[in-house]
Design a protein around this motif. Sequence first.
Motif, PDB file in Angstrom:
ATOM      1  N   GLY A  96      23.202  -9.341  -3.048  1.00 30.32           N
ATOM      2  CA  GLY A  96      21.794  -9.422  -2.648  1.00 30.32           C
ATOM      3  C   GLY A  96      21.187  -8.036  -2.462  1.00 30.32           C
ATOM      4  N   LEU A  97      21.928  -7.151  -1.794  1.00 28.70           N
ATOM      5  CA  LEU A  97      21.402  -5.805  -1.547  1.00 28.70           C
ATOM      6  C   LEU A  97      21.394  -4.975  -2.827  1.00 28.70           C
ATOM      7  N   LEU A  98      22.412  -5.170  -3.671  1.00 28.69           N
ATOM      8  CA  LEU A  98      22.420  -4.454  -4.950  1.00 28.69           C
ATOM      9  C   LEU A  98      21.204  -4.852  -5.785  1.00 28.69           C
ATOM     10  N   GLU A  99      20.896  -6.153  -5.780  1.00 32.16           N
ATOM     11  CA  GLU A  99      19.732  -6.618  -6.553  1.00 32.16           C
ATOM     12  C   GLU A  99      18.444  -5.983  -6.043  1.00 32.16           C
ATOM     13  N   LEU A 100      18.337  -5.850  -4.717  1.00 34.88           N
ATOM     14  CA  LEU A 100      17.155  -5.183  -4.162  1.00 34.88           C
ATOM     15  C   LEU A 100      17.081  -3.741  -4.680  1.00 34.88           C
ATOM     16  N   CYS A 101      18.221  -3.045  -4.677  1.00 35.69           N
ATOM     17  CA  CYS A 101      18.240  -1.650  -5.163  1.00 35.69           C
ATOM     18  C   CYS A 101      17.887  -1.593  -6.645  1.00 35.69           C
ATOM     19  N   GLN A 102      18.389  -2.549  -7.410  1.00 38.40           N
ATOM     20  CA  GLN A 102      18.055  -2.589  -8.842  1.00 38.40           C
ATOM     21  C   GLN A 102      16.554  -2.790  -9.036  1.00 38.40           C
ATOM     22  N   SER A 103      15.967  -3.717  -8.273  1.00 37.33           N
ATOM     23  CA  SER A 103      14.521  -3.967  -8.402  1.00 37.33           C
ATOM     24  C   SER A 103      13.731  -2.709  -8.071  1.00 37.33           C
ATOM     25  N   LEU A 104      14.139  -2.004  -7.004  1.00 43.37           N
ATOM     26  CA  LEU A 104      13.387  -0.811  -6.588  1.00 43.37           C
ATOM     27  C   LEU A 104      13.490   0.283  -7.643  1.00 43.37           C
ATOM     28  N   ILE A 105      14.693   0.509  -8.164  1.00 42.42           N
ATOM     29  CA  ILE A 105      14.876   1.548  -9.183  1.00 42.42           C
ATOM     30  C   ILE A 105      14.077   1.187 -10.442  1.00 42.42           C
ATOM     31  N   THR A 106      14.094  -0.083 -10.812  1.00 44.63           N
ATOM     32  CA  THR A 106      13.315  -0.520 -11.972  1.00 44.63           C
ATOM     33  C   THR A 106      11.818  -0.300 -11.729  1.00 44.63           C
ATOM     34  N   ALA A 107      11.361  -0.653 -10.519  1.00 48.34           N
ATOM     35  CA  ALA A 107       9.938  -0.476 -10.204  1.00 48.34           C
ATOM     36  C   ALA A 107       9.556   1.003 -10.261  1.00 48.34           C
ATOM     37  N   LEU A 108      10.406   1.867  -9.723  1.00 50.75           N
ATOM     38  CA  LEU A 108      10.129   3.309  -9.762  1.00 50.75           C
ATOM     39  C   LEU A 108      10.101   3.801 -11.206  1.00 50.75           C
ATOM     40  N   SER A 109      11.014   3.292 -12.012  1.00 55.08           N
ATOM     41  CA  SER A 109      11.073   3.693 -13.421  1.00 55.08           C
ATOM     42  C   SER A 109       9.822   3.215 -14.163  1.00 55.08           C
ATOM     43  N   ASP A 110       9.462   1.957 -13.959  1.00 55.50           N
ATOM     44  CA  ASP A 110       8.276   1.394 -14.617  1.00 55.50           C
ATOM     45  C   ASP A 110       7.009   2.130 -14.181  1.00 55.50           C
ATOM     46  N   GLY A 111       7.006   2.627 -12.947  1.00 60.28           N
ATOM     47  CA  GLY A 111       5.825   3.337 -12.437  1.00 60.28           C
ATOM     48  C   GLY A 111       5.824   4.814 -12.784  1.00 60.28           C
ATOM     49  N   THR A 142       0.853  -1.186   0.000  1.00 60.68           N
ATOM     50  CA  THR A 142       0.000   0.000   0.000  1.00 60.68           C
ATOM     51  C   THR A 142       0.887   1.233   0.000  1.00 60.68           C
ATOM     52  N   GLY A 143       0.325   2.364  -0.412  1.00 60.49           N
ATOM     53  CA  GLY A 143       1.090   3.601  -0.450  1.00 60.49           C
ATOM     54  C   GLY A 143       1.673   3.835  -1.824  1.00 60.49           C
ATOM     55  N   THR A 144       2.392   4.960  -1.960  1.00 60.25           N
ATOM     56  CA  THR A 144       3.016   5.275  -3.238  1.00 60.25           C
ATOM     57  C   THR A 144       4.217   4.363  -3.438  1.00 60.25           C
ATOM     58  N   ALA A 203      14.895   8.027  12.639  1.00 59.22           N
ATOM     59  CA  ALA A 203      14.172   9.158  12.041  1.00 59.22           C
ATOM     60  C   ALA A 203      15.060   9.873  11.010  1.00 59.22           C
ATOM     61  N   ARG A 204      16.348   9.993  11.323  1.00 59.11           N
ATOM     62  CA  ARG A 204      17.272  10.664  10.405  1.00 59.11           C
ATOM     63  C   ARG A 204      17.464   9.830   9.132  1.00 59.11           C
ATOM     64  N   VAL A 205      17.605   8.533   9.293  1.00 58.86           N
ATOM     65  CA  VAL A 205      17.738   7.639   8.136  1.00 58.86           C
ATOM     66  C   VAL A 205      16.533   7.814   7.225  1.00 58.86           C
ATOM     67  N   HIS A 206      15.349   7.870   7.841  1.00 61.02           N
ATOM     68  CA  HIS A 206      14.103   8.039   7.103  1.00 61.02           C
ATOM     69  C   HIS A 206      14.153   9.342   6.283  1.00 61.02           C
ATOM     70  N   ALA A 251       9.204   1.667  -1.589  1.00 62.54           N
ATOM     71  CA  ALA A 251      10.670   1.559  -1.712  1.00 62.54           C
ATOM     72  C   ALA A 251      11.336   1.843  -0.374  1.00 62.54           C
ATOM     73  N   LEU A 252      10.858   2.886   0.294  1.00 61.48           N
ATOM     74  CA  LEU A 252      11.383   3.257   1.614  1.00 61.48           C
ATOM     75  C   LEU A 252      11.279   2.099   2.597  1.00 61.48           C
ATOM     76  N   ARG A 253      10.114   1.444   2.588  1.00 63.49           N
ATOM     77  CA  ARG A 253       9.888   0.352   3.521  1.00 63.49           C
ATOM     78  C   ARG A 253      10.932  -0.757   3.313  1.00 63.49           C
ATOM     79  N   TYR A 254      11.216  -1.076   2.074  1.00 67.09           N
ATOM     80  CA  TYR A 254      12.232  -2.094   1.782  1.00 67.09           C
ATOM     81  C   TYR A 254      13.613  -1.643   2.264  1.00 67.09           C
ATOM     82  N   LEU A 255      13.961  -0.411   1.950  1.00 66.01           N
ATOM     83  CA  LEU A 255      15.312   0.060   2.263  1.00 66.01           C
ATOM     84  C   LEU A 255      15.543   0.082   3.768  1.00 66.01           C
ATOM     85  N   GLU A 256      14.506   0.491   4.508  1.00 65.85           N
ATOM     86  CA  GLU A 256      14.680   0.564   5.967  1.00 65.85           C
ATOM     87  C   GLU A 256      14.781  -0.828   6.585  1.00 65.85           C
ATOM     88  N   GLU A 257      14.343  -1.816   5.849  1.00 62.78           N
ATOM     89  CA  GLU A 257      14.401  -3.190   6.357  1.00 62.78           C
ATOM     90  C   GLU A 257      15.851  -3.723   6.378  1.00 62.78           C
TER      91      GLU A 257
END
Lengths: 202, 202
Positions: free
Chosen positions: B135-150, B81-83, B187-190, B88-94
């Motif tokens: 593994g983390l790079l792949e997550l970043c690639q997926s997020l950037i691709t998702a943002l681009s596709d959206g 849910t959400g934009t 909070a600062r990371v966010h 993307a933020l939720r994944y990165l903070e994980e």
Amino acid sequence: MPKIVDHEARRAEIAEALWRVVRRDGIGGASVRTVAAEAGWSPGAVRYYFPDQEGLLNFAMDLVSRRVRERIGAIEAIEATGTLTEIALRYLEEVIPLDSEREAEFETWLSFIAQALTETGAGGLRDHLGPVQDGLLELCQSLITALSDGNTLRAGLDLQLEAERLHALVDGLALHVAVQPGRTTPARVHQILIAHLETLQP
Amino acid sequence: MPKIVDHEARRAEIAEALWRVVRRDGIGGASVRTVAAEAGWSPGAVRYYFPDQEGLLNFAMDLVSRRVRERIGAIEAIEATGTLTEIALRYLEEVIPLDSEREAEFETWLSFIAQALTETGAGGLRDHLGPVQDGLLELCQSLITALSDGNTLRAGLDLQLEAERLHALVDGLALHVAVQPGRTTPARVHQILIAHLETLQP
């Protein structure tokens, strides 16, 4: 007449021996015994200055900070040519482990962090982490301020946040250069930093 | 009738004991002997599965990768849910060490890097660094691709470079959270991650 010992010179001699051990065997190989052997001293003579491994590790970290500061100072001594962004780039690339000297420094810093994080409570190595890290943050703050003063920064940016973001980017790149030098090459670091600085421009 | 040993269950038991030792004493405290003591086994029984500390360390790293993948998988299982930027933020903070579980994982990862970097030549721990980092790079690639596709990414961005830049930012933030949790707060990371993602928007 009593023998006069130049303590500063002796500490510098230990520093050089310590650095040779770290570059050859990693920080894990640096102990009072191995550093004494490298310097051609008795362990007791080294212990006079550094009673234990923790003291030696703190000294190694001080060395790393000093080396980084010296390198940054050397850039300032060179006449600054090029655009502000080019000058900023030059500083940032100076703190990323792009040659074997800087690799050894960064490895020492990582080992130091890893060791310090296993400690619980205050005191010990953990207290030394912040001040070392602050040095790089201060560099990032100076660069962001210089870019802002030079009108090469977009309006409305939060300068402190941008300094922290740049600091995280630089440390992350340093980590990636150390772990995967084949992928995060000096040329790639250069491209990523340029791309980052460009997003800050008006 | 021969005794039937469930090797998978026994490896899982070692994994749990290993993780308790790492969280309590840091990765430096994890040896065949200490893990055996924690599990209530003989050192010989642990050595049957992990002949030496290197084998144990590799196992610890596999554990860390698996835990991170499981946490990321758990987000995917939750209805998104959400934009796109919020997701993307939720994944990165994980993947940033914002609680004690993730702190222990990150500390293990740092110790592993620090130890691996002291090795020279191929083989050993060093070969395991890349795959874990990927593994983390792949997550970043997926997020950037998702943002681009959206259509929530500025036109003309180099997607691969943006994935690497995001990856470096996230790892740098993780390092800063570990070293100075008082300054680099959740909070600062966010805020920093939001600022970063906003610069990527059209």
